[in-house]
Design a protein around this motif. Structure first.
Motif, PDB file in Angstrom:
ATOM      1  N   GLU A   1      27.243 -21.612 -37.908  1.00  0.00           N
ATOM      2  CA  GLU A   1      26.177 -21.723 -36.912  1.00  0.00           C
ATOM      3  C   GLU A   1      26.618 -22.609 -35.749  1.00  0.00           C
ATOM      4  OE1 GLU A   1      21.560 -23.299 -36.922  1.00  0.00           O
ATOM      5  OE2 GLU A   1      22.528 -22.808 -38.829  1.00  0.00           O
ATOM      6  N   ALA A   2      27.309 -23.698 -36.062  1.00  0.00           N
ATOM      7  CA  ALA A   2      27.776 -24.621 -35.023  1.00  0.00           C
ATOM      8  C   ALA A   2      28.736 -23.931 -34.062  1.00  0.00           C
ATOM      9  CB  ALA A   2      28.446 -25.836 -35.659  1.00  0.00           C
ATOM     10  N   LEU A   3      29.528 -22.996 -34.568  1.00  0.00           N
ATOM     11  CA  LEU A   3      30.477 -22.286 -33.702  1.00  0.00           C
ATOM     12  C   LEU A   3      29.739 -21.408 -32.695  1.00  0.00           C
ATOM     13  CD1 LEU A   3      33.371 -21.632 -32.913  1.00  0.00           C
ATOM     14  CD2 LEU A   3      33.398 -19.898 -34.736  1.00  0.00           C
ATOM     15  N   LEU A   4      28.695 -20.723 -33.144  1.00  0.00           N
ATOM     16  CA  LEU A   4      27.915 -19.899 -32.205  1.00  0.00           C
ATOM     17  C   LEU A   4      27.243 -20.774 -31.151  1.00  0.00           C
ATOM     18  CD1 LEU A   4      26.180 -16.998 -34.164  1.00  0.00           C
ATOM     19  CD2 LEU A   4      28.222 -16.968 -32.763  1.00  0.00           C
ATOM     20  N   HIS A   5      26.697 -21.904 -31.580  1.00  0.00           N
ATOM     21  CA  HIS A   5      26.100 -22.820 -30.600  1.00  0.00           C
ATOM     22  C   HIS A   5      27.142 -23.274 -29.591  1.00  0.00           C
ATOM     23  CE1 HIS A   5      21.894 -23.685 -31.632  1.00  0.00           C
ATOM     24  NE2 HIS A   5      22.241 -23.487 -32.897  1.00  0.00           N
ATOM     25  N   ALA A   6      28.350 -23.571 -30.055  1.00  0.00           N
ATOM     26  CA  ALA A   6      29.412 -24.044 -29.168  1.00  0.00           C
ATOM     27  C   ALA A   6      29.799 -22.968 -28.161  1.00  0.00           C
ATOM     28  CB  ALA A   6      30.628 -24.482 -29.988  1.00  0.00           C
ATOM     29  N   VAL A   7      29.869 -21.714 -28.602  1.00  0.00           N
ATOM     30  CA  VAL A   7      30.210 -20.617 -27.696  1.00  0.00           C
ATOM     31  C   VAL A   7      29.082 -20.409 -26.678  1.00  0.00           C
ATOM     32  CG1 VAL A   7      30.638 -18.126 -27.540  1.00  0.00           C
ATOM     33  CG2 VAL A   7      31.805 -19.483 -29.287  1.00  0.00           C
ATOM     34  N   VAL A   8      27.841 -20.426 -27.141  1.00  0.00           N
ATOM     35  CA  VAL A   8      26.703 -20.260 -26.222  1.00  0.00           C
ATOM     36  C   VAL A   8      26.691 -21.390 -25.187  1.00  0.00           C
ATOM     37  CG1 VAL A   8      24.175 -20.313 -26.060  1.00  0.00           C
ATOM     38  CG2 VAL A   8      25.282 -18.911 -27.809  1.00  0.00           C
ATOM     39  N   GLN A   9      26.941 -22.612 -25.639  1.00  0.00           N
ATOM     40  CA  GLN A   9      26.976 -23.745 -24.709  1.00  0.00           C
ATOM     41  C   GLN A   9      28.045 -23.530 -23.639  1.00  0.00           C
ATOM     42  OE1 GLN A   9      25.121 -26.538 -24.284  1.00  0.00           O
ATOM     43  NE2 GLN A   9      26.463 -27.221 -22.639  1.00  0.00           N
ATOM     44  N   ALA A  10      29.231 -23.120 -24.045  1.00  0.00           N
ATOM     45  CA  ALA A  10      30.334 -22.932 -23.098  1.00  0.00           C
ATOM     46  C   ALA A  10      30.123 -21.715 -22.201  1.00  0.00           C
ATOM     47  CB  ALA A  10      31.652 -22.788 -23.862  1.00  0.00           C
ATOM     48  N   GLU A  11      29.548 -20.664 -22.750  1.00  0.00           N
ATOM     49  CA  GLU A  11      29.395 -19.422 -21.993  1.00  0.00           C
ATOM     50  C   GLU A  11      28.251 -19.466 -20.982  1.00  0.00           C
ATOM     51  OE1 GLU A  11      31.219 -16.763 -21.760  1.00  0.00           O
ATOM     52  OE2 GLU A  11      32.613 -17.047 -23.403  1.00  0.00           O
ATOM     53  N   SER A  12      27.090 -19.948 -21.422  1.00  0.00           N
ATOM     54  CA  SER A  12      25.897 -19.813 -20.565  1.00  0.00           C
ATOM     55  C   SER A  12      25.051 -21.067 -20.452  1.00  0.00           C
ATOM     56  CB  SER A  12      25.011 -18.692 -21.120  1.00  0.00           C
ATOM     57  OG  SER A  12      24.459 -19.088 -22.374  1.00  0.00           O
ATOM     58  N   ARG A  13      25.412 -22.099 -21.190  1.00  0.00           N
ATOM     59  CA  ARG A  13      24.586 -23.323 -21.234  1.00  0.00           C
ATOM     60  C   ARG A  13      23.154 -22.981 -21.654  1.00  0.00           C
ATOM     61  NH1 ARG A  13      29.212 -24.995 -20.917  1.00  0.00           N
ATOM     62  NH2 ARG A  13      30.084 -26.260 -19.259  1.00  0.00           N
ATOM     63  N   TYR A  14      23.042 -21.992 -22.575  1.00  0.00           N
ATOM     64  CA  TYR A  14      21.769 -21.554 -23.144  1.00  0.00           C
ATOM     65  C   TYR A  14      20.862 -20.858 -22.123  1.00  0.00           C
ATOM     66  CZ  TYR A  14      22.991 -24.199 -27.326  1.00  0.00           C
ATOM     67  OH  TYR A  14      23.623 -24.664 -28.446  1.00  0.00           O
ATOM     68  N   ASP A  15      21.434 -20.307 -21.073  1.00  0.00           N
ATOM     69  CA  ASP A  15      20.660 -19.563 -20.076  1.00  0.00           C
ATOM     70  C   ASP A  15      20.736 -18.078 -20.414  1.00  0.00           C
ATOM     71  OD1 ASP A  15      19.522 -18.314 -17.887  1.00  0.00           O
ATOM     72  OD2 ASP A  15      20.855 -19.251 -16.402  1.00  0.00           O
ATOM     73  N   ALA A  16      19.642 -17.539 -20.936  1.00  0.00           N
ATOM     74  CA  ALA A  16      19.611 -16.138 -21.362  1.00  0.00           C
ATOM     75  C   ALA A  16      19.772 -15.167 -20.198  1.00  0.00           C
ATOM     76  CB  ALA A  16      18.315 -15.839 -22.107  1.00  0.00           C
ATOM     77  N   ASN A  17      19.529 -15.627 -18.978  1.00  0.00           N
ATOM     78  CA  ASN A  17      19.641 -14.763 -17.804  1.00  0.00           C
ATOM     79  C   ASN A  17      20.950 -14.982 -17.038  1.00  0.00           C
ATOM     80  OD1 ASN A  17      17.059 -13.479 -18.075  1.00  0.00           O
ATOM     81  ND2 ASN A  17      16.169 -15.437 -17.489  1.00  0.00           N
ATOM     82  N   ALA A  18      21.865 -15.720 -17.627  1.00  0.00           N
ATOM     83  CA  ALA A  18      23.133 -16.030 -16.944  1.00  0.00           C
ATOM     84  C   ALA A  18      23.920 -14.751 -16.672  1.00  0.00           C
ATOM     85  CB  ALA A  18      23.967 -16.980 -17.800  1.00  0.00           C
ATOM     86  N   ARG A  19      24.531 -14.720 -15.492  1.00  0.00           N
ATOM     87  CA  ARG A  19      25.405 -13.612 -15.100  1.00  0.00           C
ATOM     88  C   ARG A  19      26.636 -14.209 -14.437  1.00  0.00           C
ATOM     89  NH1 ARG A  19      22.767  -8.372 -14.429  1.00  0.00           N
ATOM     90  NH2 ARG A  19      20.570  -8.582 -14.885  1.00  0.00           N
ATOM     91  N   SER A  20      27.792 -13.677 -14.789  1.00  0.00           N
ATOM     92  CA  SER A  20      29.025 -14.169 -14.165  1.00  0.00           C
ATOM     93  C   SER A  20      29.407 -13.246 -13.019  1.00  0.00           C
ATOM     94  CB  SER A  20      30.162 -14.208 -15.188  1.00  0.00           C
ATOM     95  OG  SER A  20      30.658 -12.899 -15.424  1.00  0.00           O
ATOM     96  N   GLY A  21      30.311 -13.719 -12.169  1.00  0.00           N
ATOM     97  CA  GLY A  21      30.807 -12.900 -11.070  1.00  0.00           C
ATOM     98  C   GLY A  21      31.541 -11.668 -11.567  1.00  0.00           C
ATOM     99  N   ALA A  22      32.077 -11.738 -12.794  1.00  0.00           N
ATOM    100  CA  ALA A  22      32.799 -10.602 -13.368  1.00  0.00           C
ATOM    101  C   ALA A  22      31.857  -9.592 -14.023  1.00  0.00           C
ATOM    102  CB  ALA A  22      33.821 -11.093 -14.391  1.00  0.00           C
ATOM    103  N   GLY A  23      30.553  -9.946 -14.129  1.00  0.00           N
ATOM    104  CA  GLY A  23      29.588  -9.013 -14.697  1.00  0.00           C
ATOM    105  C   GLY A  23      29.123  -9.336 -16.104  1.00  0.00           C
ATOM    106  N   ALA A  24      29.630 -10.412 -16.707  1.00  0.00           N
ATOM    107  CA  ALA A  24      29.192 -10.799 -18.051  1.00  0.00           C
ATOM    108  C   ALA A  24      27.743 -11.269 -17.984  1.00  0.00           C
ATOM    109  CB  ALA A  24      30.095 -11.892 -18.596  1.00  0.00           C
ATOM    110  N   MET A  25      27.006 -11.018 -19.078  1.00  0.00           N
ATOM    111  CA  MET A  25      25.576 -11.309 -19.068  1.00  0.00           C
ATOM    112  C   MET A  25      25.104 -11.996 -20.340  1.00  0.00           C
ATOM    113  SD  MET A  25      23.969  -7.802 -17.494  1.00  0.00           S
ATOM    114  CE  MET A  25      24.901  -6.695 -18.534  1.00  0.00           C
TER     115      MET A  25
END
Length: 192
Positions: free
Chosen positions: A81-105
């Protein structure tokens, strides 16, 4: 040989706390092999266990956003569970609406093609995004023999980037920052 093995294990026990599990096996030639990676299909015996290898300190994740959804995705995919939290923190900072310039969502920043391949029709839906991202991370864990650093690098840069360089973290600046960030957050959530 048993005396040597016993002496080695006794010596290992006197060292500072282990930073990883240590496994012992016997090779085809009869030699003893020590490893910190448990590769599927091989017979190993764990001789040193890292404290809290997959444990998460519940009090460290309970108040986090999407904690229940992340716990469910982690359990369904047999991931810490901690690993998923760590990835979410790094990827989106827990922002469900986050979008990257490359198109990741979304929370786990799924690329459109990856989301489609995983059957995620709405990458901005937190539950679907976490489920798809967890399945993809589990795929990377299997591909890289449960080596978390390589799996996380592949999650960020793509598995081909890791495989084509001989199973090392690619030299991309983003990935070189990303992997330590995820690992650091993962360790913190495990109470280390």
């Amino acid at each position: 040989m048993r005396i040597v093995t016993t002496a080695l294990l006794a010596w290992l026990a006197t060292l500072q706390p282990a930073q990883a599990d240590v496994y012992i096996s016997v090779s085809a030639s009869g030699a003893y092999v020590l490893s910190n990676v448990h590769r599927p299909g091989r017979q190993y015996q764990r001789v040193v266990a890292e404290p809290g290898l997959v444990a998460t300190r519940p009090e460290l994740v309970t108040g986090k956003p999407y904690a229940e959804l992340i716990a469910a995705a982690a359990k369904a995919n047999d991931l810490p569970e901690a690993l998923l939290h760590a990835v979410v923190q790094a990827e989106s900072r827990y922002d469900a609406n986050a979008r990257s310039g490359a198109g990741a969502m979304g929370l786990m920043q799924l690329m459109p093609d990856t989301a489609k391949e995983l059957g995620v029709s709405n990458a901005l839906d937190p539950a679907a995004n976490l489920d798809g991202g967890a399945r993809y991370l589990k795929r990377m864990m299997k591909l890289f023999d449960n080596d978390i650093a390589l799996a996380v690098a592949a999650y960020n840069a793509g598995p081909d980037a890791v495989l084509s360089r001989g199973r090392v973290i690619p030299p991309f600046a983003e990935t070189q920052r990303y992997v330590p960030e995820v690992l650091r957050h993962y360790r913190l959530l495990r109470g280390e």
